[in-house]
Design an enzyme around this catalytic site. Structure first.
Site, short mmCIF file in Angstrom:
data_model
loop_
_atom_site.label_atom_id
_atom_site.label_comp_id
_atom_site.label_asym_id
_atom_site.label_seq_id
_atom_site.Cartn_x
_atom_site.Cartn_y
_atom_site.Cartn_z
N ARG A 80 0.81 -1.22 0.00
CA ARG A 80 0.00 0.00 0.00
C ARG A 80 0.85 1.27 0.00
O ARG A 80 0.40 2.34 0.41
CB ARG A 80 -0.96 -0.01 1.20
CG ARG A 80 -2.02 -1.09 1.06
CD ARG A 80 -2.93 -1.19 2.25
NE ARG A 80 -4.01 -2.15 2.00
CZ ARG A 80 -3.89 -3.46 2.14
NH1 ARG A 80 -2.74 -3.98 2.51
NH2 ARG A 80 -4.92 -4.27 1.89
N HIS A 120 3.43 -10.63 -5.90
CA HIS A 120 2.18 -9.90 -6.17
C HIS A 120 2.51 -8.42 -6.21
O HIS A 120 3.00 -7.84 -5.23
CB HIS A 120 1.14 -10.18 -5.10
CG HIS A 120 -0.26 -9.90 -5.56
ND1 HIS A 120 -0.66 -8.65 -6.01
CD2 HIS A 120 -1.36 -10.71 -5.66
CE1 HIS A 120 -1.93 -8.70 -6.36
NE2 HIS A 120 -2.38 -9.95 -6.16
N TYR A 131 -1.06 -3.06 -4.71
CA TYR A 131 -2.45 -2.77 -5.02
C TYR A 131 -2.67 -1.38 -5.59
O TYR A 131 -3.69 -1.11 -6.23
CB TYR A 131 -3.31 -2.93 -3.76
CG TYR A 131 -3.31 -4.32 -3.19
CD1 TYR A 131 -3.57 -5.43 -3.99
CD2 TYR A 131 -3.05 -4.54 -1.84
CE1 TYR A 131 -3.58 -6.70 -3.47
CE2 TYR A 131 -3.06 -5.81 -1.30
CZ TYR A 131 -3.33 -6.90 -2.12
OH TYR A 131 -3.33 -8.16 -1.60
N HIS A 171 -3.02 -7.16 -10.83
CA HIS A 171 -4.39 -6.81 -11.17
C HIS A 171 -4.33 -5.85 -12.35
O HIS A 171 -3.65 -4.82 -12.28
CB HIS A 171 -5.08 -6.14 -9.99
CG HIS A 171 -5.29 -7.05 -8.82
ND1 HIS A 171 -5.83 -6.63 -7.63
CD2 HIS A 171 -5.04 -8.38 -8.66
CE1 HIS A 171 -5.90 -7.64 -6.79
NE2 HIS A 171 -5.42 -8.71 -7.39
N GLU A 224 -4.00 -11.12 -13.45
CA GLU A 224 -4.95 -11.88 -12.63
C GLU A 224 -6.38 -11.56 -13.05
O GLU A 224 -6.74 -10.40 -13.22
CB GLU A 224 -4.75 -11.53 -11.16
CG GLU A 224 -5.61 -12.34 -10.22
CD GLU A 224 -5.29 -12.09 -8.76
OE1 GLU A 224 -6.03 -12.62 -7.90
OE2 GLU A 224 -4.31 -11.39 -8.46
N ASP A 247 -7.77 -16.92 -10.33
CA ASP A 247 -8.15 -16.96 -8.91
C ASP A 247 -9.54 -17.58 -8.80
O ASP A 247 -10.49 -17.11 -9.43
CB ASP A 247 -8.15 -15.53 -8.37
CG ASP A 247 -8.46 -15.46 -6.88
OD1 ASP A 247 -9.56 -15.89 -6.48
OD2 ASP A 247 -7.61 -14.95 -6.12
N HIS A 305 -12.31 -15.15 -7.60
CA HIS A 305 -12.63 -14.17 -8.63
C HIS A 305 -13.44 -14.80 -9.75
O HIS A 305 -14.37 -14.19 -10.28
CB HIS A 305 -11.36 -13.55 -9.19
CG HIS A 305 -10.54 -12.83 -8.17
ND1 HIS A 305 -9.31 -12.29 -8.45
CD2 HIS A 305 -10.79 -12.55 -6.86
CE1 HIS A 305 -8.83 -11.72 -7.37
NE2 HIS A 305 -9.69 -11.87 -6.39
N HIS A 342 -4.46 -18.88 -7.91
CA HIS A 342 -4.80 -18.53 -6.53
C HIS A 342 -6.00 -19.36 -6.13
O HIS A 342 -7.02 -19.36 -6.84
CB HIS A 342 -5.15 -17.05 -6.40
CG HIS A 342 -3.98 -16.13 -6.54
ND1 HIS A 342 -4.12 -14.78 -6.79
CD2 HIS A 342 -2.65 -16.36 -6.45
CE1 HIS A 342 -2.93 -14.22 -6.86
NE2 HIS A 342 -2.02 -15.16 -6.66
N ASP A 383 -15.35 -9.33 -4.43
CA ASP A 383 -14.12 -10.08 -4.16
C ASP A 383 -13.86 -10.12 -2.66
O ASP A 383 -13.26 -9.21 -2.10
CB ASP A 383 -12.96 -9.40 -4.92
CG ASP A 383 -11.61 -10.02 -4.58
OD1 ASP A 383 -11.58 -11.11 -3.98
OD2 ASP A 383 -10.59 -9.41 -4.92
N HIS A 423 -12.42 -13.08 0.03
CA HIS A 423 -11.89 -14.43 0.19
C HIS A 423 -12.39 -15.07 1.49
O HIS A 423 -12.52 -14.41 2.52
CB HIS A 423 -10.36 -14.41 0.23
CG HIS A 423 -9.74 -13.93 -1.05
ND1 HIS A 423 -8.37 -13.86 -1.22
CD2 HIS A 423 -10.29 -13.49 -2.21
CE1 HIS A 423 -8.11 -13.41 -2.44
NE2 HIS A 423 -9.27 -13.18 -3.05
N GLU A 431 -4.53 -17.49 -0.56
CA GLU A 431 -4.53 -16.14 0.00
C GLU A 431 -5.70 -16.00 0.97
O GLU A 431 -6.39 -14.99 1.00
CB GLU A 431 -4.67 -15.09 -1.10
CG GLU A 431 -3.62 -15.14 -2.19
CD GLU A 431 -3.98 -14.21 -3.34
OE1 GLU A 431 -3.10 -13.46 -3.76
OE2 GLU A 431 -5.14 -14.25 -3.80
#
Length: 289
Positions: A36, A66, A69, A105, A140, A174, A177, A211, A224, A226, A256
């Site tokens: 972040r 990864h 974000y 992403h 992804e 994923d 997703h 994923h 989304d 998880h 994840e």
């Protein structure tokens, strides 16, 4: 199949290997910097060498990074695209150094025409690949509100084409997703049909990573969230199908999940995933007789 989890590299890259081993992983995923923050973590050649040495002496056989974000390669804002390019390039260069692929992403068209957003994202992908050497860039599949790129296989194909269609471009699928985006992967037959559709649109040769996450939300909700394996809308049946799919056999599959204590995937969940895989393989074998 290489089963593993997202793990922390806090305290140094080799620590990620140690944490993966503690969880019983044969594949791991890491962030190469704070997910972040734009500011990249600076690594030395010694850091990379220590990671490679630690991996060579471990059962870990695949690593995915990864990307952060904050990246939105499709943004209309030139400053955001510039920052996204720098961050993505850094991730790919770390991937070059440690033998990892990079999961990203694809971005979001916050406003304006989706086709133009895909073109902007593709341009950034192409430039980042040109400024790195070997690491695969895995787009992804996504689930989210309108404007989120990569919610369909056809859109993933468009993104790959917009980036030049090179061999380093691939996809990470994923399970959460997929379900949230409307692909019914809750059964062996449903997952098989979905992969046929993926093959027709993108090509199975582009599939570079997976994923595995259960989904809090139902089929087609485009939300989304998880869930731990077997505790969501996929359930044990869907997770078993994913873990025993023959076309996934040689791929890394990374969990994840929130984990039992909300601190990420636990060693017990890795054991559970391996048990689900064995059960799924037995079911497939019985069905084939």
């Amino acid at each position: 199949m290489l089963i593993g989890a997202h793990v922390s590299q806090a305290g140094g890259l080799p620590n990620a290997i140690e944490r993966g081993v503690e969880k019983g992983c044969t594949a791991i995923q890491i962030f190469n910097q704070s997910p972040r923050m734009w500011r990249p973590t600076q690594y030395s050649e010694d850091d990379f060498a220590a990671f490679r040495d630690a991996m060579a002496g471990s059962p870990i056989r695949a690593v995915m990074i990864h990307a952060v974000y904050l990246i939105n390669c499709a943004s209309e804002d030139p400053e955001i695209r510039t920052k996204s390019l720098a961050s993505l390039t850094q991730s790919l260069r770390v991937g070059d150094a440690i033998g990892a692929s990079v999961v990203l992403h694809p971005g979001s068209a916050l406003r304006g025409h989706v086709g133009e957003a895909i073109a902007r994202a593709g341009g950034v992908f192409r430039e980042a690949l040109a400024e790195s050497e070997s690491s695969a860039l895995l787009l992804e599949d996504t689930a989210g509100a309108g404007g989120t790129l990569g919610r369909s296989f056809e859109e993933l194909r468009e993104l790959i084409d917009a980036a030049g269609g090179g061999e380093r471009l691939g996809v990470c699928l994923d399970s959460c997703h997929l379900l949230a985006s409307g692909y019914d992967v809750r059964t062996i037959d449903g997952l098989s049909e979905t992969l046929d559709r993926f093959d027709a649109a993108v090509g199975l040769g582009r599939l570079g990573g997976l994923h595995l996450n259960d989904s809090v939300n139902a089929l087609g909700t485009n939300r989304d969230r998880h869930a731990n394996l077997g505790e969501g809308e996929l359930g044990e049946t869907g997770c078993m199908a994913f873990l025993s799919e023959p076309r996934f056999e040689n791929l890394p599959v990374v969990l994840e999940t929130p984990g039992p204590d909300k601190r990420g995937t636990s060693a017990e969940e890795i054991v559970y995933a391996k048990r689900l895989r064995r059960r799924g393989l037995r079911l497939r074998k019985k069905a084939a007789v």
